[in-house]
Design a protein around this motif. Structure first.
Motif, short mmCIF file in Angstrom:
data_model
loop_
_atom_site.label_atom_id
_atom_site.label_comp_id
_atom_site.label_asym_id
_atom_site.label_seq_id
_atom_site.Cartn_x
_atom_site.Cartn_y
_atom_site.Cartn_z
N LEU A 48 -36.92 16.87 -34.40
CA LEU A 48 -37.87 17.74 -33.56
C LEU A 48 -39.13 17.69 -34.38
CD1 LEU A 48 -35.56 21.27 -33.20
CD2 LEU A 48 -36.64 19.63 -31.40
N GLY A 49 -40.09 17.87 -33.29
CA GLY A 49 -41.53 17.57 -33.54
C GLY A 49 -42.16 16.25 -33.71
N ASP A 50 -41.43 15.13 -33.59
CA ASP A 50 -41.97 13.72 -33.62
C ASP A 50 -41.43 13.29 -32.14
OD1 ASP A 50 -42.50 11.09 -33.69
OD2 ASP A 50 -41.49 10.98 -35.81
N ALA A 51 -42.51 13.20 -31.07
CA ALA A 51 -42.31 12.97 -29.98
C ALA A 51 -41.98 11.34 -29.67
CB ALA A 51 -43.24 12.97 -28.95
N SER A 52 -42.17 10.45 -30.47
CA SER A 52 -41.97 9.00 -30.57
C SER A 52 -40.54 8.95 -31.00
CB SER A 52 -42.87 8.24 -31.34
OG SER A 52 -42.89 8.75 -32.67
N ALA A 53 -40.23 9.57 -31.89
CA ALA A 53 -38.91 9.39 -32.52
C ALA A 53 -37.69 9.94 -31.49
CB ALA A 53 -38.83 10.05 -33.69
N SER A 68 -34.14 6.70 -45.42
CA SER A 68 -34.60 7.79 -45.69
C SER A 68 -35.55 8.42 -44.27
CB SER A 68 -35.59 7.94 -46.86
OG SER A 68 -36.57 6.99 -46.64
N ASP A 69 -35.80 7.37 -43.37
CA ASP A 69 -36.41 7.61 -41.99
C ASP A 69 -35.69 8.63 -41.47
OD1 ASP A 69 -37.94 7.58 -39.64
OD2 ASP A 69 -37.64 5.76 -39.07
N ARG A 70 -36.49 9.57 -40.79
CA ARG A 70 -35.60 10.77 -40.11
C ARG A 70 -34.89 10.15 -38.73
NH1 ARG A 70 -40.25 15.11 -38.68
NH2 ARG A 70 -38.28 16.08 -37.58
N VAL A 71 -35.53 9.09 -38.13
CA VAL A 71 -34.63 8.48 -36.97
C VAL A 71 -33.33 7.93 -37.65
CG1 VAL A 71 -34.73 6.23 -35.69
CG2 VAL A 71 -36.78 8.05 -35.53
N ALA A 72 -33.35 7.31 -38.69
CA ALA A 72 -32.25 6.63 -39.31
C ALA A 72 -31.26 7.94 -39.60
CB ALA A 72 -32.34 5.77 -40.53
N LEU A 73 -31.71 8.81 -40.30
CA LEU A 73 -30.80 10.05 -40.59
C LEU A 73 -30.14 10.70 -39.25
CD1 LEU A 73 -33.04 11.74 -43.27
CD2 LEU A 73 -31.11 10.34 -43.72
N GLY A 74 -30.94 10.65 -38.30
CA GLY A 74 -30.55 11.37 -37.25
C GLY A 74 -29.29 10.41 -36.46
N ILE A 75 -29.65 9.33 -36.53
CA ILE A 75 -28.56 8.18 -35.95
C ILE A 75 -27.15 8.22 -36.75
CG2 ILE A 75 -28.22 5.76 -35.55
CD1 ILE A 75 -31.04 5.39 -34.84
N MET A 76 -27.40 8.08 -38.16
CA MET A 76 -26.18 8.21 -38.95
C MET A 76 -25.41 9.59 -38.89
SD MET A 76 -27.13 6.07 -42.53
CE MET A 76 -25.60 6.31 -42.86
N GLY A 77 -26.16 10.53 -38.97
CA GLY A 77 -25.86 11.97 -38.77
C GLY A 77 -24.87 11.84 -37.13
N ALA A 99 -35.59 1.85 -26.86
CA ALA A 99 -36.37 3.01 -27.30
C ALA A 99 -37.43 2.65 -28.37
CB ALA A 99 -35.23 4.05 -28.03
N PHE A 100 -37.02 1.71 -29.20
CA PHE A 100 -38.14 1.44 -30.15
C PHE A 100 -38.74 -0.01 -30.37
CE2 PHE A 100 -35.44 5.07 -31.88
CZ PHE A 100 -36.22 6.06 -31.84
N ASP A 101 -38.32 -0.77 -29.45
CA ASP A 101 -38.91 -2.06 -29.56
C ASP A 101 -40.33 -2.20 -29.66
OD1 ASP A 101 -38.56 -5.05 -29.66
OD2 ASP A 101 -39.16 -5.04 -27.48
N GLY A 102 -40.66 -2.83 -30.82
CA GLY A 102 -42.14 -3.18 -31.11
C GLY A 102 -42.77 -1.92 -31.88
#
Length: 429
Positions: free
Chosen positions: A133-138, A305-314, A369-372
């Protein structure tokens, strides 16, 4: 050509077809497909983290295809847009077969695994969204942890589940098939950046011709493959992800024979293309998609430790278990749908952990979603780590259940022998 040479060619031809069919049968096995997928992913990881990492990156960017048709794409794009269309064609055939003649035909029987699939999509998406939440790109990656890799999950189950009830595999297959359908819709609706209507409308022409021919039970590859290729190219040009073309083509293929019951063209095509999907499509895609540079332990720690990674693993490890198990409980508790008598709740939890293996389609959605972007590498690391962790946890739970079911089967055999009922063998009938 001399008579001796002709006889040699004929003998070789007759001898080679059984060998080819044996190879096809091997490649249709889930364990083989899962193993080849892992080989492709591990090879990419090793190469991308070796002193020759630049050559791997250069290989991914080699462009092939006619520029006049805007199909001069790099190899990694051909793998994601082109080869995966074959994977989704096979998935589409399986989807239609399940809806027309399989477990999804009976709504009451299909209700539990269908609900489980929906729960297994919503909960991981929710966990990812809350985490970022709060990170539109993520937040663009909310759908990454929603997918279940049908090939990988069934391969793990096939290796460890010799004594598990067949209902477990049926549940997992139905869940994964519905999950694939949801993933296809998500890709079409949420990851289409620019829509060109004219190519999409033009794609309906070869699609309709393809459908007309297969409904007439035409199997001639020289007619069907060009129509399929034109349909794919026009869908690609429209901006809709080209893998959707594979599903649309599959949905036109008849499941039931025209006269009477029995397997139709869908099963024929599935048997033809599944070995290609297992041996070529999925491993090659994994090879081009999974090659992330970890940067040693420090780089791995930073990525995870990236929030994106934490969200995916969670989402993959926790969200799938909670979503699938909770949806299964609610539907079996508050509706007429019932969980199969052969399954316990520990079986369901093990199955839900298998649902956290999100490899192939998760990598595809991650690229879309995240290419580049800065999140691209950490997304791949998280998908790989989350899928492996989910597979290990599922293995631990289901191996324990496998031992329990083996003891139950052994006890039943002892009881049967004690009753004095002789075993009936096939040769005695």
């Amino acid at each position: 050509m001399s008579d001796g040479t002709s006889r040699h060619v004929r003998v070789f031809s007759r001898a080679s077809w059984p060998e080819v069919e044996r190879v096809r049968e091997i490649l249709r096995k889930e364990t083989v497909g899962g193993a080849l997928l892992l080989v492709g992913a591990v090879l990419a990881l090793v190469w991308a983290n070796s002193p020759w990492a630049e050559s791997y990156a250069a290989l991914r960017e080699i462009e092939l295809g006619p520029a006049a048709l805007h199909l001069d794409l790099p190899l990694h794009a051909w793998a994601a847009d082109g080869l995966l269309a074959i994977f989704f064609f096979v998935a589409g055939l399986e989807l239609k077969r399940e809806f027309v003649a399989g477990d999804l035909r009976d709504p009451r029987r299909a209700a539990v695994p269908v609900a489980a699939a929906v729960g297994g999509v919503l909960t991981p998406a929710l966990i990812f969204t809350v985490t970022n939440l709060g990170d539109a790109s993520a937040l663009r990656g909310w759908a990454v942890p929603t997918a279940t890799d049908i090939a990988f999950a069934l391969a793990v189950l096939a290796v460890i589940g010799h004594n598990l009830p067949s209902a477990l595999r049926t549940f997992l297959l139905t869940l994964a098939v519905v999950d694939d359908l949801i993933a296809i819709v998500i890709i079409a609706v949420f990851y289409t950046q620019q829509l060109s209507v004219l190519p999409l409308l033009l794609a309906l022409i070869p699609l309709a011709l393809f459908g007309f021919l297969v409904q007439r039970r035409v199997r001639s590859w020289w007619l069907l493959l060009p129509l399929a290729a034109v349909t794919w190219a026009l869908v690609h040009a429209s901006g809709v992800h080209a893998t959707v073309a594979g599903v649309l083509l599959a949905f036109t293929v008849p499941v039931i024979r025209r006269y009477g019951e029995g397997p139709g063209l869908a099963e024929h095509f599935e048997r033809r293309f599944r070995p290609i999907s297992a041996a070529v499509v999925v491993p090659v895609f994994a090879f081009f998609a999974a090659g992330v540079t970890l940067g040693g332990l420090d780089g791995l720690r930073t990525s995870l430790s990236d929030r994106v990674a934490l969200g995916i693993m969670g989402g993959l490890v926790l969200g799938k278990v909670v979503g699938i198990t909770l949806a299964t409980f609610l539907v079996s508790r508050f509706t007429r749908a019932e969980l199969d008598d052969d399954l316990s709740w520990l079986d369901v939890i093990g199955l839900a952990l298998l649902g956290g293996i999100g490899f192939t389609v998760s990598l595809l959605i991650g690229e879309l979603a995240f290419d580049g972007t800065a999140h691209a590498e950490s997304t791949k690391v998280a998908i790989l780590a989350g899928s492996v962790l989910a597979a290990l946890l599922a293995t631990a739970v289901l191996m324990a259940r496998n031992r329990e079911h083996r003891r139950i089967c052994a006890a039943e055999e002892v009881d049967s022998d004690a009753d004095g009922i002789p075993d009936v063998h096939e040769n005695d009938r």
